[in-house]
Design an enzyme around this catalytic site. Sequence first.
Site, mmCIF file in Angstrom:
data_model
loop_
_atom_site.group_PDB
_atom_site.id
_atom_site.type_symbol
_atom_site.label_atom_id
_atom_site.label_comp_id
_atom_site.label_asym_id
_atom_site.label_seq_id
_atom_site.Cartn_x
_atom_site.Cartn_y
_atom_site.Cartn_z
ATOM 1 N N ILE A 155 9.487 21.210 -31.926
ATOM 2 C CA ILE A 155 9.641 22.594 -32.392
ATOM 3 C C ILE A 155 8.615 23.500 -31.710
ATOM 4 O O ILE A 155 8.964 24.553 -31.154
ATOM 5 C CB ILE A 155 9.505 22.663 -33.935
ATOM 6 C CG1 ILE A 155 10.634 21.864 -34.596
ATOM 7 C CG2 ILE A 155 9.503 24.121 -34.412
ATOM 8 C CD1 ILE A 155 10.431 21.582 -36.074
ATOM 9 N N SER A 234 5.774 24.768 -40.895
ATOM 10 C CA SER A 234 5.593 23.318 -40.775
ATOM 11 C C SER A 234 5.440 22.647 -42.137
ATOM 12 O O SER A 234 6.418 22.105 -42.674
ATOM 13 C CB SER A 234 4.405 23.023 -39.865
ATOM 14 O OG SER A 234 4.311 21.653 -39.631
ATOM 15 N N ARG A 235 4.235 22.663 -42.686
ATOM 16 C CA ARG A 235 3.992 22.119 -44.020
ATOM 17 C C ARG A 235 2.962 23.007 -44.711
ATOM 18 O O ARG A 235 1.981 23.416 -44.102
ATOM 19 C CB ARG A 235 3.469 20.675 -43.944
ATOM 20 C CG ARG A 235 4.550 19.631 -43.669
ATOM 21 C CD ARG A 235 5.525 19.496 -44.837
ATOM 22 N NE ARG A 235 6.546 18.483 -44.624
ATOM 23 C CZ ARG A 235 7.767 18.700 -44.142
ATOM 24 N NH1 ARG A 235 8.128 19.921 -43.791
ATOM 25 N NH2 ARG A 235 8.626 17.716 -44.016
ATOM 26 N N ASP A 259 7.275 29.801 -44.427
ATOM 27 C CA ASP A 259 8.513 29.168 -44.895
ATOM 28 C C ASP A 259 8.179 27.969 -45.779
ATOM 29 O O ASP A 259 9.068 27.340 -46.340
ATOM 30 C CB ASP A 259 9.369 28.727 -43.702
ATOM 31 C CG ASP A 259 10.743 28.210 -44.127
ATOM 32 O OD1 ASP A 259 11.412 28.897 -44.927
ATOM 33 O OD2 ASP A 259 11.134 27.115 -43.679
ATOM 34 N N GLU A 264 4.939 24.027 -53.113
ATOM 35 C CA GLU A 264 6.348 24.426 -53.125
ATOM 36 C C GLU A 264 7.229 23.493 -53.945
ATOM 37 O O GLU A 264 8.308 23.884 -54.400
ATOM 38 C CB GLU A 264 6.888 24.526 -51.688
ATOM 39 C CG GLU A 264 7.010 23.193 -50.966
ATOM 40 C CD GLU A 264 7.647 23.343 -49.584
ATOM 41 O OE1 GLU A 264 7.192 24.198 -48.809
ATOM 42 O OE2 GLU A 264 8.596 22.589 -49.296
ATOM 43 N N HIS A 296 11.540 27.511 -47.562
ATOM 44 C CA HIS A 296 11.780 26.293 -46.777
ATOM 45 C C HIS A 296 13.230 26.242 -46.270
ATOM 46 O O HIS A 296 13.982 25.312 -46.586
ATOM 47 C CB HIS A 296 11.448 25.037 -47.601
ATOM 48 C CG HIS A 296 11.056 23.866 -46.743
ATOM 49 N ND1 HIS A 296 10.004 23.038 -47.034
ATOM 50 C CD2 HIS A 296 11.573 23.401 -45.570
ATOM 51 C CE1 HIS A 296 9.911 22.101 -46.097
ATOM 52 N NE2 HIS A 296 10.862 22.303 -45.197
ATOM 53 N N ALA A 298 13.974 27.036 -42.830
ATOM 54 C CA ALA A 298 14.026 27.101 -41.362
ATOM 55 C C ALA A 298 15.038 26.104 -40.780
ATOM 56 O O ALA A 298 15.633 26.344 -39.739
ATOM 57 C CB ALA A 298 12.642 26.852 -40.774
ATOM 58 N N PHE A 299 15.251 24.992 -41.490
ATOM 59 C CA PHE A 299 16.154 23.949 -40.973
ATOM 60 C C PHE A 299 17.627 24.287 -41.221
ATOM 61 O O PHE A 299 18.520 23.613 -40.712
ATOM 62 C CB PHE A 299 15.855 22.603 -41.668
ATOM 63 C CG PHE A 299 16.295 22.592 -43.117
ATOM 64 C CD1 PHE A 299 15.524 23.198 -44.086
ATOM 65 C CD2 PHE A 299 17.496 22.012 -43.486
ATOM 66 C CE1 PHE A 299 15.930 23.218 -45.411
ATOM 67 C CE2 PHE A 299 17.923 22.026 -44.811
ATOM 68 C CZ PHE A 299 17.127 22.642 -45.777
HETATM 69 P P1 NAD Z 1 6.983 16.573 -33.562
HETATM 70 O O1 NAD Z 1 6.528 15.232 -34.007
HETATM 71 O O2 NAD Z 1 7.995 16.663 -32.481
HETATM 72 O O3 NAD Z 1 5.720 17.437 -33.123
HETATM 73 C C1 NAD Z 1 4.511 17.438 -33.816
HETATM 74 C C2 NAD Z 1 3.428 17.664 -32.781
HETATM 75 O O4 NAD Z 1 2.192 17.845 -33.480
HETATM 76 C C3 NAD Z 1 3.255 16.484 -31.815
HETATM 77 O O5 NAD Z 1 3.274 16.936 -30.480
HETATM 78 C C4 NAD Z 1 1.886 15.927 -32.192
HETATM 79 O O6 NAD Z 1 1.193 15.372 -31.073
HETATM 80 C C5 NAD Z 1 1.211 17.184 -32.705
HETATM 81 N N1 NAD Z 1 0.026 16.934 -33.503
HETATM 82 C C6 NAD Z 1 -0.272 15.848 -34.260
HETATM 83 N N2 NAD Z 1 -1.499 16.002 -34.804
HETATM 84 C C7 NAD Z 1 -1.970 17.195 -34.372
HETATM 85 C C8 NAD Z 1 -3.174 17.900 -34.572
HETATM 86 N N3 NAD Z 1 -4.152 17.396 -35.333
HETATM 87 N N4 NAD Z 1 -3.330 19.105 -33.971
HETATM 88 C C9 NAD Z 1 -2.352 19.628 -33.176
HETATM 89 N N5 NAD Z 1 -1.192 18.994 -32.948
HETATM 90 C C10 NAD Z 1 -0.999 17.797 -33.532
HETATM 91 O O7 NAD Z 1 7.474 17.337 -34.898
HETATM 92 P P2 NAD Z 1 8.490 18.570 -34.973
HETATM 93 O O8 NAD Z 1 9.862 18.048 -35.126
HETATM 94 O O9 NAD Z 1 8.163 19.527 -33.882
HETATM 95 O O10 NAD Z 1 8.078 19.179 -36.403
HETATM 96 C C11 NAD Z 1 6.882 19.940 -36.546
HETATM 97 C C12 NAD Z 1 6.657 20.264 -38.021
HETATM 98 O O11 NAD Z 1 7.731 21.071 -38.516
HETATM 99 C C13 NAD Z 1 6.603 19.036 -38.935
HETATM 100 O O12 NAD Z 1 5.489 19.168 -39.807
HETATM 101 C C14 NAD Z 1 7.848 19.131 -39.757
HETATM 102 O O13 NAD Z 1 7.658 18.593 -41.033
HETATM 103 C C15 NAD Z 1 8.074 20.624 -39.813
HETATM 104 N N6 NAD Z 1 9.483 20.964 -40.080
HETATM 105 C C16 NAD Z 1 9.748 22.016 -40.905
HETATM 106 C C17 NAD Z 1 11.065 22.375 -41.161
HETATM 107 C C18 NAD Z 1 11.420 23.550 -42.043
HETATM 108 O O14 NAD Z 1 12.588 23.667 -42.463
HETATM 109 N N7 NAD Z 1 10.506 24.452 -42.340
HETATM 110 C C19 NAD Z 1 12.110 21.639 -40.582
HETATM 111 C C20 NAD Z 1 11.784 20.582 -39.726
HETATM 112 C C21 NAD Z 1 10.467 20.252 -39.469
#
Ligand code: NAD
Length: 341
Positions: A155, A234-235, A259, A264, A296, A298-299
Site C-alpha cells: 500500500i 493502517s492501524r 480511517d 475502534e 475503517h 479504506a478496503f
Molecule cells: P505490507 O506488509 O505490504 O507492507 C508493510 C510494510 O511496512 C513493509 O514494507 C514492512 O517492511 C514495513 N515495516 C515493518 N515494520 C516497519 C517499521 N517499524 N517502520 C517502517 N516500516 C515498517 O502491508 P500492506 O498490505 O501495505 O498494509 C499496510 C497496513 O495497512 C497494514 O497495517 C494493514 O493492516 C493496513 N490495512 C488497512 C486497511 C484499511 O481498510 N484501512 C486495509 C488493508 C490493510
Amino acid sequence: MRVTIFGTKGYDRRFLSEANAAHGHDLVFLEPRLDLTTAPLAKGSRAVCVFVNDRVDAAVLAALAEAGVRLVALRCAGFNNVDLSAAARLGVDVVRVPAYSPHAVAEFTIGLLLAVDRQIPRAWARVRENNFALDGLIGRNLHGRTVGVIGTGQIGALVARTLKAGFGCDVLASDPVVDAALEAIGVRYVAREALLAQAEVVTLHCPLTPDTRHLIDATAIDRARDGLVIVNTSRGALIDTAALIAGLKSRKIGAVALDVYEQEADLFFEDLSNEIVDDDVFQRLLTFPNVLVTGHQAFLTEEALAAIAETTLSSISDAEARRVLTNRIGVERVRGGGQPG
Ligand code: NAD
C-alpha cells in the site's frame, strides 16, 4: 466444509456467497463478533471466518478448539488480533488474505489526504446550507510538499509513487526494506526520526508491532514541523490518540485524517447513531474542524471484497483437501518481527 462466519455484514454475505458458488462450502453467517461468549456458536464447524476486530486471543482459541474448530480464516491482511502462539499450541491453523487490493487502500488514503487538506467535507456542508463563502477553506498545494511515507510495502509503495509521480511531492520514506523501484523515481529513504522531523505530511502504512505502537507520540509531535498533516489508514494504535489531541489543541498539528482508531473495536462497523458513545477521547477528536474520520472503510471496494472472498474460500478449500496452506501465518512471523498488517 462447514464454516461459521462471525461479524457478518450484508457485503460479507454477498461477496462470500458469490465466491462460494465455486467452492461449495456450508457457510453459516452470524452477526455477532467472535469473543469468548460467542465462540461456542462455532460448534459443528471445522473453520471460522473472522475480521479485524474479532477477538482471537488464547481463551477464545481454546473455546474454538473445544468446539471442534481447526482453522481460523481471517478475511483481512492484519492479524494483530490473533494469539498465534496459542493457536500453534492448540493445533489451530490461521490463514489470512495477505493481499487483496492495495489499490483500494492507497486510493482511499490519497482521497482522505485531499479531503482533509482542501477541506472538502466542510465545503460540502456549507454548500448544502447555501453558504458559498470561502473564508476558512484555504488549503495547500500538494505539489512540492514534503510527504513522509512510513512503511513502503504494497500500500505504502502505491501511495509514495502516486504522490511522487502524480502530484510532484518530495517523498521521504521509512521502511527497514528499501524499495529500489521507489528510489529510482526519487523517493528518498531516511530514518524514521528524520522523516518525522522533516515531513509536512505523514502517512502511515507500516504494520502494528511493538516497534511501531504509538510511533506518533508526544515526542514525535513535539519534534515535527508546525502544521503537520497526519493520515492513518493502517492501524489505530500507531498513533497515541491522547498526544494527537494535545497536538491539535496546541495548533502544532495542522490536520488529521484517520480511517482507523486505537479503540475502534468498540465503535466501528456498527450503527451507533441512536446510542450514547462513551469514548470521550473519540468524541473530542470529532470536535476539531481539521479532523476527518472514517470507520475503517479504506478496503471497501468491489474488487477488494471479491478478492478477499475468493482468497478466504480458497484457503478453506486447501485446508479441506489437506493441501499446503499458502496463506498460513505461523508464530514464527511474530518472532521474526514479521508483518502483522
Ligand atoms: P505490507 O506488509 O505490504 O507492507 C508493510 C510494510 O511496512 C513493509 O514494507 C514492512 O517492511 C514495513 N515495516 C515493518 N515494520 C516497519 C517499521 N517499524 N517502520 C517502517 N516500516 C515498517 O502491508 P500492506 O498490505 O501495505 O498494509 C499496510 C497496513 O495497512 C497494514 O497495517 C494493514 O493492516 C493496513 N490495512 C488497512 C486497511 C484499511 O481498510 N484501512 C486495509 C488493508 C490493510
